[in-house]
Structures are given as structure tokens and as C-alpha cells.
Design a protein around this motif. Structure first.
Motif, PDB file in Angstrom:
ATOM      1  N   ALA A 162      16.188 -46.788 -11.233  1.00  0.00           N
ATOM      2  CA  ALA A 162      15.563 -46.768 -12.557  1.00  0.00           C
ATOM      3  C   ALA A 162      16.426 -45.991 -13.549  1.00  0.00           C
ATOM      4  CB  ALA A 162      14.170 -46.159 -12.461  1.00  0.00           C
ATOM      5  N   LYS A 163      17.033 -44.907 -13.065  1.00  0.00           N
ATOM      6  CA  LYS A 163      17.918 -44.130 -13.936  1.00  0.00           C
ATOM      7  C   LYS A 163      19.170 -44.923 -14.297  1.00  0.00           C
ATOM      8  CE  LYS A 163      18.882 -40.494 -16.290  1.00  0.00           C
ATOM      9  NZ  LYS A 163      17.983 -39.991 -17.356  1.00  0.00           N
ATOM     10  N   ILE A 164      19.754 -45.607 -13.318  1.00  0.00           N
ATOM     11  CA  ILE A 164      20.948 -46.422 -13.558  1.00  0.00           C
ATOM     12  C   ILE A 164      20.672 -47.458 -14.644  1.00  0.00           C
ATOM     13  CG2 ILE A 164      22.455 -48.187 -12.530  1.00  0.00           C
ATOM     14  CD1 ILE A 164      22.107 -46.668  -9.839  1.00  0.00           C
ATOM     15  N   LEU A 165      19.493 -48.055 -14.602  1.00  0.00           N
ATOM     16  CA  LEU A 165      19.147 -49.151 -15.513  1.00  0.00           C
ATOM     17  C   LEU A 165      18.415 -48.664 -16.762  1.00  0.00           C
ATOM     18  CD1 LEU A 165      17.880 -51.644 -12.779  1.00  0.00           C
ATOM     19  CD2 LEU A 165      20.086 -51.715 -13.966  1.00  0.00           C
ATOM     20  N   TYR A 220       2.014 -62.928  -6.532  1.00  0.00           N
ATOM     21  CA  TYR A 220       2.731 -63.809  -7.456  1.00  0.00           C
ATOM     22  C   TYR A 220       4.108 -64.160  -6.901  1.00  0.00           C
ATOM     23  CZ  TYR A 220       5.337 -65.107 -11.716  1.00  0.00           C
ATOM     24  OH  TYR A 220       6.126 -65.739 -12.648  1.00  0.00           O
ATOM     25  N   TYR A 221       4.793 -63.174  -6.324  1.00  0.00           N
ATOM     26  CA  TYR A 221       6.143 -63.413  -5.807  1.00  0.00           C
ATOM     27  C   TYR A 221       6.134 -64.072  -4.428  1.00  0.00           C
ATOM     28  CZ  TYR A 221       7.622 -60.554  -9.708  1.00  0.00           C
ATOM     29  OH  TYR A 221       7.833 -60.084 -10.984  1.00  0.00           O
ATOM     30  N   ALA A 222       5.000 -64.043  -3.760  1.00  0.00           N
ATOM     31  CA  ALA A 222       4.918 -64.633  -2.411  1.00  0.00           C
ATOM     32  C   ALA A 222       4.701 -66.141  -2.445  1.00  0.00           C
ATOM     33  CB  ALA A 222       3.791 -63.967  -1.629  1.00  0.00           C
ATOM     34  N   THR A 223       4.302 -66.674  -3.591  1.00  0.00           N
ATOM     35  CA  THR A 223       3.913 -68.087  -3.641  1.00  0.00           C
ATOM     36  C   THR A 223       5.003 -69.029  -4.131  1.00  0.00           C
ATOM     37  OG1 THR A 223       2.966 -67.698  -5.839  1.00  0.00           O
ATOM     38  CG2 THR A 223       1.476 -67.535  -3.945  1.00  0.00           C
ATOM     39  N   ALA A 224       6.042 -68.495  -4.776  1.00  0.00           N
ATOM     40  CA  ALA A 224       7.094 -69.373  -5.311  1.00  0.00           C
ATOM     41  C   ALA A 224       8.311 -68.540  -5.714  1.00  0.00           C
ATOM     42  CB  ALA A 224       6.575 -70.148  -6.528  1.00  0.00           C
ATOM     43  N   ILE A 225       9.402 -69.222  -6.014  1.00  0.00           N
ATOM     44  CA  ILE A 225      10.597 -68.554  -6.524  1.00  0.00           C
ATOM     45  C   ILE A 225      10.332 -68.156  -7.969  1.00  0.00           C
ATOM     46  CG2 ILE A 225      13.037 -68.829  -7.086  1.00  0.00           C
ATOM     47  CD1 ILE A 225      13.214 -70.850  -4.791  1.00  0.00           C
ATOM     48  N   ARG A 226      10.561 -66.882  -8.287  1.00  0.00           N
ATOM     49  CA  ARG A 226      10.284 -66.379  -9.622  1.00  0.00           C
ATOM     50  C   ARG A 226      11.553 -65.793 -10.230  1.00  0.00           C
ATOM     51  NH1 ARG A 226       5.286 -68.741 -10.221  1.00  0.00           N
ATOM     52  NH2 ARG A 226       3.875 -68.104  -8.547  1.00  0.00           N
ATOM     53  N   ALA A 227      11.720 -66.024 -11.522  1.00  0.00           N
ATOM     54  CA  ALA A 227      12.929 -65.566 -12.215  1.00  0.00           C
ATOM     55  C   ALA A 227      13.010 -64.052 -12.297  1.00  0.00           C
ATOM     56  CB  ALA A 227      12.963 -66.158 -13.623  1.00  0.00           C
ATOM     57  N   THR A 228      11.862 -63.384 -12.225  1.00  0.00           N
ATOM     58  CA  THR A 228      11.862 -61.922 -12.360  1.00  0.00           C
ATOM     59  C   THR A 228      11.997 -61.194 -11.024  1.00  0.00           C
ATOM     60  OG1 THR A 228       9.442 -62.031 -12.344  1.00  0.00           O
ATOM     61  CG2 THR A 228      10.528 -61.884 -14.496  1.00  0.00           C
ATOM     62  N   ARG A 229      12.065 -61.948  -9.921  1.00  0.00           N
ATOM     63  CA  ARG A 229      12.240 -61.296  -8.622  1.00  0.00           C
ATOM     64  C   ARG A 229      13.714 -61.253  -8.251  1.00  0.00           C
ATOM     65  NH1 ARG A 229      10.434 -63.064  -2.456  1.00  0.00           N
ATOM     66  NH2 ARG A 229      11.585 -61.366  -1.454  1.00  0.00           N
ATOM     67  N   ASN A 245      23.440 -57.499 -12.209  1.00  0.00           N
ATOM     68  CA  ASN A 245      22.475 -58.462 -11.693  1.00  0.00           C
ATOM     69  C   ASN A 245      21.024 -58.182 -12.067  1.00  0.00           C
ATOM     70  OD1 ASN A 245      24.062 -60.310  -9.585  1.00  0.00           O
ATOM     71  ND2 ASN A 245      24.885 -58.226  -9.431  1.00  0.00           N
ATOM     72  N   VAL A 246      20.668 -56.954 -12.261  1.00  0.00           N
ATOM     73  CA  VAL A 246      19.277 -56.618 -12.561  1.00  0.00           C
ATOM     74  C   VAL A 246      19.079 -56.348 -14.048  1.00  0.00           C
ATOM     75  CG1 VAL A 246      17.347 -55.092 -11.999  1.00  0.00           C
ATOM     76  CG2 VAL A 246      19.023 -55.666 -10.233  1.00  0.00           C
ATOM     77  N   PHE A 247      20.034 -55.688 -14.677  1.00  0.00           N
ATOM     78  CA  PHE A 247      19.888 -55.356 -16.095  1.00  0.00           C
ATOM     79  C   PHE A 247      19.686 -56.601 -16.966  1.00  0.00           C
ATOM     80  CE2 PHE A 247      21.467 -53.923 -20.282  1.00  0.00           C
ATOM     81  CZ  PHE A 247      20.557 -52.892 -20.494  1.00  0.00           C
ATOM     82  N   PRO A 248      20.411 -57.703 -16.723  1.00  0.00           N
ATOM     83  CA  PRO A 248      20.157 -58.912 -17.532  1.00  0.00           C
ATOM     84  C   PRO A 248      18.733 -59.444 -17.394  1.00  0.00           C
ATOM     85  CG  PRO A 248      22.280 -59.071 -16.437  1.00  0.00           C
ATOM     86  CD  PRO A 248      21.599 -57.875 -15.859  1.00  0.00           C
ATOM     87  N   VAL A 249      18.134 -59.326 -16.214  1.00  0.00           N
ATOM     88  CA  VAL A 249      16.746 -59.756 -16.020  1.00  0.00           C
ATOM     89  C   VAL A 249      15.803 -58.892 -16.849  1.00  0.00           C
ATOM     90  CG1 VAL A 249      14.897 -60.061 -14.315  1.00  0.00           C
ATOM     91  CG2 VAL A 249      17.265 -60.637 -13.707  1.00  0.00           C
ATOM     92  N   LEU A 250      16.069 -57.590 -16.872  1.00  0.00           N
ATOM     93  CA  LEU A 250      15.263 -56.687 -17.697  1.00  0.00           C
ATOM     94  C   LEU A 250      15.362 -57.063 -19.170  1.00  0.00           C
ATOM     95  CD1 LEU A 250      16.008 -53.194 -16.077  1.00  0.00           C
ATOM     96  CD2 LEU A 250      13.839 -54.422 -16.042  1.00  0.00           C
ATOM     97  N   GLN A 251      16.558 -57.377 -19.608  1.00  0.00           N
ATOM     98  CA  GLN A 251      16.748 -57.735 -21.011  1.00  0.00           C
ATOM     99  C   GLN A 251      16.028 -59.037 -21.364  1.00  0.00           C
ATOM    100  OE1 GLN A 251      21.153 -57.547 -21.135  1.00  0.00           O
ATOM    101  NE2 GLN A 251      20.930 -55.921 -22.673  1.00  0.00           N
ATOM    102  N   SER A 252      15.990 -59.983 -20.425  1.00  0.00           N
ATOM    103  CA  SER A 252      15.386 -61.294 -20.703  1.00  0.00           C
ATOM    104  C   SER A 252      13.866 -61.277 -20.594  1.00  0.00           C
ATOM    105  CB  SER A 252      15.945 -62.345 -19.743  1.00  0.00           C
ATOM    106  OG  SER A 252      17.336 -62.487 -19.899  1.00  0.00           O
ATOM    107  N   TYR A 253      13.332 -60.549 -19.602  1.00  0.00           N
ATOM    108  CA  TYR A 253      11.899 -60.634 -19.318  1.00  0.00           C
ATOM    109  C   TYR A 253      11.152 -59.312 -19.496  1.00  0.00           C
ATOM    110  CZ  TYR A 253      13.437 -64.996 -17.164  1.00  0.00           C
ATOM    111  OH  TYR A 253      13.997 -66.231 -16.943  1.00  0.00           O
TER     112      TYR A 253
END
Length: 550
Positions: A162-165, A220-229, A245-253
Motif C-alpha cells: 500500500a505504501k509503494i502504491l 465477486y472475484y470467485a465467479t468470473a475473470i475481473r479486471a480489478t483482480r 502492474n497494479v498501479f495502472p489498475v488503481l488509476q483506471s478503476y
């Protein structure tokens, strides 16, 4: 007439049960005895068959009505219908020697002598290490599997990520443990308010997601492929990987959920501030909830002052009493000897052919036979120090190091595979051995009973407050204790597994020679500082990252 019905199966053997039809009367012209004899014989035959049916049904229902009779994992006693033969002492000559030996007073006092200062001290400030959090880039969720201690390390890593991001951390979600089937949450184990307050100058932490993100759940994450996982984090991933790999997801969602997350942050090539932050979480922020610390403190006092602490309210009264110097010492033995561990080790523990077959079957079911140790013989595994010590063997080690029959020994364990029969030799050597159930009443244990993580938390507390700690096998509890007690400069014995494996295979050794070899082979293995080397865990070796030279 007898009418065959479907065969029943019991332990792999088919039992054919016959239904009983109404027997018709026979005519006057039939051969045989008189009508009275025929009816008496028929009634007797019917009663016998009914008795056989009832007996078969009773046998089939026994596992349902009395499951403990069939369980080899009983805490107090072995099962009646067990998958193993009650083990006998494997080192009878050594056991007899240990029971007959007299330990010199100087050796007895030496085992309880605290570690001298080693030139290192903790250097994690309570103030900010990494700088106050700035505007958050989004929310980070982590889903942690494993037991208490593996999850504890994951929590520390989650704060660092969390600190890194520059993200806001949601209180970590603890997965249900597949071995212990424990669903305890973070809030049931750790003091959340203390956790948030201790880290408020480092990162932002929230108990729950705001309304617009409440859809982000495990289901929610157990039932399908999710963009935020994020599920591609490699073991010991670098800070660069998270930023790419993770920071762009935070920026988008505005949110990213990382699962799996255990062991997903590197130990090397990290800024020193991040390393210190991990230790701050481990040694300062993670505090157990009050009812666990209260119960743990009560057990500690009952170990130190047996017969004098009878209730939680009585603890302070005992603390305030003046006691003789050197009294009230106790050692903690972490003995993980459950079926899961025994099977995964692929070692022979003296339960006979039936036990070996049962453990082999368990390996096949749980790991589909993919256990590296199963490629080697028991002798090869023991000579390499790859077999966990049995209760008998850890008892002999403690006796050889100078612990006598008057030692107050706390047994930190969940369930021992084989029950009381497996630990009988250990109890002969240390008749004052205690555990949670012998020290506390059912009412006092009510809040933690049946919850493996809460029970492990109590063991962690009692272990941290013991004068000496020793573990019978490497693992997460062992590693966590070695690291935390090193940080506090507390005596912690590290068994020399390779040496002990060879000594226990040498059946010609007498007690005096065994004792000498053990003492020589364990010099410098009582908590002496060992500096962390590349790729080693900061949670096991906190120096030099989290400790300073005095």
C-alpha cells in the motif's frame, strides 16, 4: 423365504443383509418334525437373522453416533478403530537413560539463564518512518490464505505494498483455512483500532470499502475473470512489478484486489524505510484483541505460579507479590504434529504399516502424490534433517540440554496425530507439561474454542512470554517466533535437525554420549543474532534491517 437386498459396504468389505419374509405353514404331508418343532425352529431362525441385521446396522451407525471412536486425531487419546498402531518408544535405551539421569545444578541453572546483550537493539520508531500518507491513488484489497503466522506476514507485506502504491489499505480478508476450517476474521484476532492508529502516520487504512466499491468482494472475484483482480503477482515480486502492474489498475478503476497474496513481496532490493515499515507492522501494529491477551496473560501467570492464579481478577494480585528470584520459569514447546504435517514430511513415525499406508493415501488425496520428500527413504530424510522431531525425540533433546522433570513445559499445539499415546514418552520426561485445556476451564476458553487461529494466537502470546522457546519442526510458527524473539533478545533454541537425525538413527549410542553430542551440537543455537542473508525472510531474521548496533 429370504430376500437378498443391496449389499452394504463397511471398510471396503461387502456385507449382504437378508430381509425376513413371512414363513408359510407346511401341510400335513410334509416331512420333518411336528408342527410345533417346525414353528419353533422357524421363529428361532427369524430372531437370529433379525439379530444379525441389527448388529450390522449398529456397526454401520457407529461412525455417525460416536465419530470420536474412529478419529485418529483425538487430542487426548487414540481412536478405538485407528489407522495406526499405538507407537512404542523408538529410542527406549535413550529414554531410560534420560529418566534415570541426574542433571547437575549448574547445568540446570544455565538453561534458564537469559541471553546476554548481543550488541543489537530494536530501532523501529513509533513515529513516521516512510513519511505521512498523501492523496490516495485508490483502494488495495488483499486476500490471505494459510494459518495465523503466514497471514501475519501477509498483513505486513500488504502495508508495504500500500505504501509503494500510495494506496489506501482495506483491512485484509483472511481466507478460510482448508486444514483447520477456521473462518476467523482480522477483527476477531487483532485490535483493529490499534492497528490503524499505529500506522496512521505511514498509510491510510479503512475497515470497509465506501459504498461505490462494495461490489468488490471475494464472491465477486470467485465467479468470473475481473479486471480489478490481480492474480499474476509472482512470489517475492519487486516494487517495480507493483508499480507497473497494479498501479495502472488503481488509476483506471480506483481499486485493485490482489489474490493470492502470500509471499508476494521481495525481501531484497527494497528501500530500508519499507523494510522497517514491515517490522513496525509485525512488532508494533499487530496486537491481539483484549480477550486473547487477557487469556494469554492468565495462562502465563498460571505457568509461573501454579496453584496461585485462579481467575483473571487474581492476576494482578499475583504480579504484585514478592517471589523468590528464579522461581516461576517455564519453557514453551511448539509441537506441530498433525496429520497434514506428518503426511507431507513422508517420514516414518513408528505407527506401523497401517499408518504408513494411511499417510500415503492422504498425500495422494491432498497433493495428488506431488510431495518431494516421498522420493526418498525414511533413512535418507532423517540423515538430511528433513523429518520433524516426534514428541519423544523433542523430549530427549530437551532432557539432553539440561531440562529436568521439574520443568514447567507449555505445549503449544493444535491436535497431535495419535493423541495421548503419541506424547506419552514426552509426558514421562516432563510430567509438569501443560496446555491450554489443562490450565484453563471450559468457560475461560469459550471465546476461542474451535477456532484454530484464535487458539494459535493464544499460543503465540504465551510463547512470546516464555523464558525459553523451542519448536519441534521448521515452519511458520517457528520462523515467526525466531524473528520476534530475536528482536526482543529472548532465548530461542533452534534444533540441529541434521545432527539429531543422525544421532537418533545410531542405535548404539548410550545416554551420556547422546547428551554430549547434543550439547556440543547446539552451542550458539539459543537465540544468538544471525544477520539476514539475501533472499532470507525479514520476519525470521530482523537484523540488520530492523535492528541497530547498540
Amino acid at each position: 423365504m429370504r430376500y437378498p437386498v443391496s449389499p452394504l459396504t463397511l471398510s471396503g468389505t461387502k456385507i449382504r443383509v437378508w430381509s425376513i419374509g413371512r414363513v408359510g405353514q407346511r401341510g400335513f404331508g410334509d416331512r420333518g418334525g411336528g408342527e410345533g418343532d417346525k414353528m419353533a425352529s422357524s421363529n428361532y431362525h427369524n430372531q437370529s437373522l433379525r439379530g444379525a441385521v441389527y448388529a450390522a446396522l449398529l456397526v454401520l451407525l457407529l461412525p455417525v453416533l460416536w465419530p470420536a471412536l474412529f478419529s485418529p486425531l483425538g487430542h487426548a487419546s487414540p481412536s478405538v478403530f485407528s489407522e495406526w498402531e499405538a507407537p512404542k518408544p523408538r529410542h527406549l535405551s535413550l529414554l531410560k537413560g534420560a529418566l534415570l539421569s541426574q542433571i547437575a545444578s549448574d547445568q540446570r541453572s544455565e538453561v534458564w539463564t537469559p541471553l546476554a546483550p548481543q550488541g543489537w537493539k530494536p530501532c523501529i520508531p513509533s513515529s513516521s518512518i516512510t513519511g505521512h500518507p498523501v492523496k490516495s491513488s485508490g483502494y488495495i484489497q488483499v486476500f490471505l490464505d494459510g494459518g495465523l503466522n503466514q497471514q501475519r506476514m501477509g498483513i505486513c507485506d500488504a502495508v508495504a505494498v500500500a505504501k509503494i502504491l500510495n494506496a489506501t489499505l482495506v483491512i485484509p480478508y483472511l481466507e478460510v483455512n482448508p486444514v483447520w476450517r477456521d473462518s476467523s476474521s482480522f477483527e476477531e484476532i487483532y485490535d483493529v483500532d490499534h492497528f490503524i492508529n499505529a500506522l496512521k502516520d505511514e498509510i491510510s487504512i479503512v475497515r470497509e470499502l465506501p459504498t461505490e466499491y462494495t461490489w468488490s468482494t471475494r464472491e465477486y472475484y470467485a465467479t468470473a475473470i475481473r479486471a480489478t483482480r490481480i492474480k499474476t503477482a509472482s512470489v517475492h515480486a519487486s516494487t517495480k512489478w507493483y508499480l507497473e502492474n497494479v498501479f495502472p489498475v488503481l488509476q483506471s478503476y480506483g481499486i485493485a484486489a490482489i489474490a493470492p497474496f502470500s509471499h508476494r513481496l521481495a525481501f531484497d532490493n527494497l528501500p530500508s524505510e519499507l523494510q522497517k515499515l514491515r517490522c513496525k507492522v509485525n512488532f508494533q501494529a499487530l496486537v491481539f484483541v483484549p480477550h486473547i491477551t487477557t487469556l494469554g496473560e492468565m495462562l502465563v501467570k498460571r505457568l509461573r505460579y501454579p496453584g496461585r492464579v485462579h481467575s483473571v481478577e487474581h492476576i494482578q494480585e499475583v504480579i504484585d507479590e514478592n517471589v523468590d528470584e528464579g522461581s516461576g520459569k517455564y519453557a514453551t514447546l511448539h509441537l506441530r504434529f498433525d496429520k497434514d504435517m506428518a503426511a507431507h514430511s513422508a517420514c516414518d513415525f513408528g505407527g506401523g504399516k497401517s499408518e504408513r499406508l494411511a499417510l500415503a493415501k492422504y498425500r495422494q488425496v491432498i497433493w495428488q502424490g506431488r510431495v518431494m520428500n516421498s522420493q526418498f527413504t525414511d533413512e535418507e530424510l532423517r540423515s538430511q534433517g528433513r523429518c520433524p522431531l516426534t514428541p519423544e525425540e523433542i523430549g530427549l533433546l530437551l532432557a539432553a540440554l539440561g531440562f529436568d522433570s521439574n520443568t514447567r513445559l507449555y505445549l503449544a499445539s493444535h491436535k497431535v496425530y495419535g493423541g495421548e499415546a503419541r506424547i506419552s514418552s514426552l509426558r514421562k520426561l516432563f510430567p509438569l507439561m501443560e496446555d491450554k485445556k489443562s490450565l484453563a476451564s471450559t468457560e475461560e476458553l469459550a471465546k476461542v474454542e474451535g477456532k484454530a487461529s484464535l487458539l494459535a494466537a493464544v499460543d503465540y502470546y504465551v510463547s512470546m512470554h516464555s523464558d525459553v522457546f523451542i519448536s519441534a519442526s521448521p515452519g511458520n510458527m517457528h520462523n515467526a517466533m525466531v524473528g520476534h524473539r530475536t528482536y526482543e533478545n529472548l532465548k530461542t533454541i533452534r534444533p540441529n535437525m541434521g545432527l539429531l537425525g543422525q544421532l537418533f538413527m545410531n542405535k548404539s549410542l548410550d545416554w551420556s554420549e547422546f547428551q554430549h553430542q547434543v550439547q556440543v551440537g547446539h552451542r550458539g543455537r539459543e537465540g544468538q543474532i544471525r544477520l539476514r542473508r539475501p533472499q532470507q525472510s525479514i520476519y525470521t531474521y530482523p537484523a540488520p534491517d530492523c535492528m541497530c548496533q547498540a
